[in-house]
Design a protein around this motif. Structure first.
Motif, mmCIF file in Angstrom:
data_model
loop_
_atom_site.group_PDB
_atom_site.id
_atom_site.type_symbol
_atom_site.label_atom_id
_atom_site.label_comp_id
_atom_site.label_asym_id
_atom_site.label_seq_id
_atom_site.Cartn_x
_atom_site.Cartn_y
_atom_site.Cartn_z
ATOM 1 N N THR A 89 43.213 -28.873 26.359
ATOM 2 C CA THR A 89 42.282 -27.742 26.240
ATOM 3 C C THR A 89 42.926 -26.571 25.513
ATOM 4 O O THR A 89 42.328 -25.980 24.605
ATOM 5 C CB THR A 89 41.812 -27.301 27.637
ATOM 6 O OG1 THR A 89 41.164 -28.400 28.292
ATOM 7 C CG2 THR A 89 40.838 -26.132 27.529
ATOM 8 N N PHE A 90 44.151 -26.244 25.911
ATOM 9 C CA PHE A 90 44.841 -25.149 25.226
ATOM 10 C C PHE A 90 45.092 -25.488 23.747
ATOM 11 O O PHE A 90 44.998 -24.627 22.879
ATOM 12 C CB PHE A 90 46.161 -24.827 25.931
ATOM 13 C CG PHE A 90 46.002 -23.935 27.118
ATOM 14 C CD1 PHE A 90 45.804 -22.566 26.953
ATOM 15 C CD2 PHE A 90 46.042 -24.438 28.408
ATOM 16 C CE1 PHE A 90 45.652 -21.727 28.053
ATOM 17 C CE2 PHE A 90 45.886 -23.610 29.502
ATOM 18 C CZ PHE A 90 45.685 -22.256 29.335
ATOM 19 N N GLY A 91 45.413 -26.734 23.476
ATOM 20 C CA GLY A 91 45.605 -27.138 22.081
ATOM 21 C C GLY A 91 44.325 -27.033 21.268
ATOM 22 O O GLY A 91 44.342 -26.589 20.110
ATOM 23 N N ASP A 92 43.209 -27.435 21.882
ATOM 24 C CA ASP A 92 41.933 -27.349 21.176
ATOM 25 C C ASP A 92 41.537 -25.892 20.923
ATOM 26 O O ASP A 92 40.990 -25.561 19.864
ATOM 27 C CB ASP A 92 40.854 -28.056 21.990
ATOM 28 C CG ASP A 92 39.590 -28.303 21.191
ATOM 29 O OD1 ASP A 92 39.641 -29.054 20.208
ATOM 30 O OD2 ASP A 92 38.556 -27.708 21.544
ATOM 31 N N LEU A 93 41.811 -25.009 21.875
ATOM 32 C CA LEU A 93 41.548 -23.583 21.672
ATOM 33 C C LEU A 93 42.418 -23.032 20.537
ATOM 34 O O LEU A 93 41.959 -22.216 19.722
ATOM 35 C CB LEU A 93 41.806 -22.807 22.962
ATOM 36 C CG LEU A 93 40.817 -23.059 24.110
ATOM 37 C CD1 LEU A 93 41.262 -22.318 25.364
ATOM 38 C CD2 LEU A 93 39.408 -22.617 23.712
#
Length: 395
Positions: free
Chosen positions: A155-159
């Motif tokens: 999730t943090f990578g996608d953000l």
């Protein structure tokens, strides 16, 4: 610039060096130390080799995210086969999932998420003893905990990917705006140069035609009547001074001189003065005006009409031949202004190529700026006529 901003700028400008330092640091602390920490159990060298294989590919995590992730996944599969313990090098898993979500292709991002969930399942089944034993509750707790860790990392990578793409879009838009602004400046400069060239042509061509005609007349008249010669020389002087003022105004524009624009540009109200000045060259001119304007034309449109009359009369003086007569008419109707300049001279055959290319083309360009049209051709009964129509500017 403050130290933290300097460091942030260096990090953003040197991603490969940052990955090298980061990857070596992770390998040294979590990969190499894995062998030392597990050395007491007899798996020291095996753990050191596996830990190195699981962490060293992080050095290429942004340059080659797919290849680095594949190497790390393969090393973890070997660990699942030959070992039943978790190692510190497992920190590479959330880092790899984050990297794929942030920097890899979209399908690689989802493949990394799926691989992370699969790894969480295999690790929970293989190493269940480290949390809750081999009970169903312990295995489920392992799966959920590791799965959440993988999901949070993705999730943090996608953000981060979304933010990076948004920044790239803004940067691209800024670059395009800068390019468009530069192009607009160049087009404006080119348009201004073209405008000044037309103004210079109108002023020089008209004034010099009058001056040359007057000078020729003064040369012949001086032998018969010196008084006529003096009057002619006065006309030449006045015409030259007027042209000099116009030239200074245009050169002042080129120099960005603030005083250059104080003198008003010619309008239709100045047409009678233009006709009087042209009559002094010996050209017989008949002028007529009909109708009333429904609304005022813009100042630029009136200047265009004035220059069209000036250019047409200049061509008559230069090329129509001796004893030529000209008729200038202005007609206002409900759509705009119609003006016509007709002469009984030698027609289009007397116009040289450079005049038709520069003068009439410049006139047509002026008129086109105000959605008007122009017709310049030989008249049916001889001579030449120029018809110009300039419509009202509708809001």
């Amino acid at each position: 610039m403050t130290p933290h901003r300097t460091i942030d700028k260096w990090i953003r400008e040197n991603p490969n060096k940052v990955d090298l330092i980061f990857g070596l640091g992770i390998w040294l602390v979590f990969g190499f130390l894995a062998g030392i920490l597990l050395g007491a159990s007899g798996n020291g060298w095996t753990a050191a080799i596996l830990g190195s294989a699981q962490t060293l590919p992080l050095i290429w995590r942004r340059r080659h995210p797919g290849l680095a992730a594949g190497s790390i996944v393969f090393a973890h599969l070997i660990q699942v086969i030959i070992m039943a313990e978790l190692m510190p090098s497992q920190i590479a898993v959330p880092i790899t999932v984050y990297t794929l979500a942030a920097y890899a292709k979209r399908w690689q991002s989802f493949a990394g998420l799926a691989a992370g969930f699969t790894g969480a399942l295999l690790a929970s089944l293989r190493t269940g003893a480290w949390s809750g034993g081999t009970t169903l509750e312990g295995t489920l707790a392992n799966i959920i905990g590791l799965g959440l860790l993988v999901l949070v990392a993705w999730t943090f990578g996608d953000l981060a990917r979304t933010r990076r793409l948004a920044m790239q879009t803004l940067e691209d838009r800024t670059r395009r705006l800068e390019v468009e602004r530069e192009q607009e400046r160049e087009l404006a400069a080119a348009d201004e140069r073209s405008h000044i060239a037309r103004e210079m042509h109108d002023i020089v061509a008209h004034s010099l035609s009058v001056i040359i005609t007057q000078a020729d007349g003064a040369r012949y008249a001086s032998e018969q009547d010196p008084e006529i010669a003096r009057e002619t020389l006065a006309t030449i002087s006045n015409t030259g001074r007027g042209s000099l003022r116009e030239m200074r105004r245009l050169l002042g524009v080129l120099r960005n001189d603030g005083e250059a624009s104080t003198r008003p540009l010619p309008t239709l109200a100045d047409v009678p003065d233009l006709l009087d000045a042209t009559r002094k060259s010996g050209l017989d001119i008949e002028f007529s005006s009909a109708g009333d304007p429904r609304r005022e034309l813009p100042a630029g449109a009136e200047l265009t009409a004035y220059r069209a009359i000036q250019e047409a009369l200049t061509n008559v003086v230069k090329h129509a031949g001796p004893s030529a007569r000209a008729t200038v008419s202005l007609v206002w109707d409900g759509r705009g202004l119609k003006l016509q300049v007709t002469d009984n001279g030698r027609g289009a055959g007397a116009l040289p190529t450079e005049d038709t290319g520069q003068g009439l083309r410049g006139m047509a360009e002026r008129v086109a700026l105000y959605d008007g049209h122009i017709l310049a051709e030989s008249a049916a009964g001889g001579g030449f006529h120029v018809d110009v129509f300039i419509p009202y500017t509708e809001d």
